[in-house]
Write a protein that holds these residues in place. Structure first.
Motif: not given
Length: 135
Positions: A29-45
């Motif tokens: 993503l073209q963004t001038p600021t640092h992005l933070n991850v607030t949640a993550i999910a990995v597909d179980p399959h």
């Protein structure tokens, strides 16, 4: 073995060798600021398919602006934002329930969210051994 790790302030990392080495994941993503991850999910399959909720720094100290949910289907190499993902709330948790395929569940500070995932693109059976479409 593919492993993902997210931190509150340092973003998303992945290991392709079971945790021996780690690399920072860029979101494309073209963004001038640092992005933070607030949640993550990995597909179980499919461990190469991962969903993340993102925020960007807001106008003031401690303020965060929601950026919706993004998905990678290639282990974090490329990302795109899910169409119509919630952009007005910060998602704090994401869950994929194998019993409810086709939905991504999330949690905000105030309420749960259910997001209908786009249907997978159909794969044509008319392909040659090298993946090219046959005439």
């Amino acid at each position: 073995m593919l492993i993902y790790l997210t931190t509150v302030s340092a973003g998303l990392y992945r290991s392709l060798d079971g945790g021996e080495t780690w690399e920072y994941v860029q979101f494309g993503l073209q963004t001038p600021t640092h992005l933070n991850v607030t949640a993550i999910a990995v597909d179980p399959h499919n461990s190469r398919q991962v969903y993340i909720a993102l925020v960007s720094p807001g106008a003031g100290p401690g303020i965060q602006d929601p950026m919706g949910i993004s998905v990678s289907k290639d282990g974090g190499a490329t990302w795109w934002q899910l169409e119509d993902s919630p952009m007005d709330v910060i998602i704090t948790r994401l869950v994929i329930d194998p019993q409810w395929q086709g939905y991504l569940f999330g949690m905000t500070v105030d309420t749960p969210v259910r997001y209908a995932l786009p249907a997978p693109s159909p794969v044509s059976a008319d392909r040659t051994s090298d993946g090219e479409a046959s005439e």
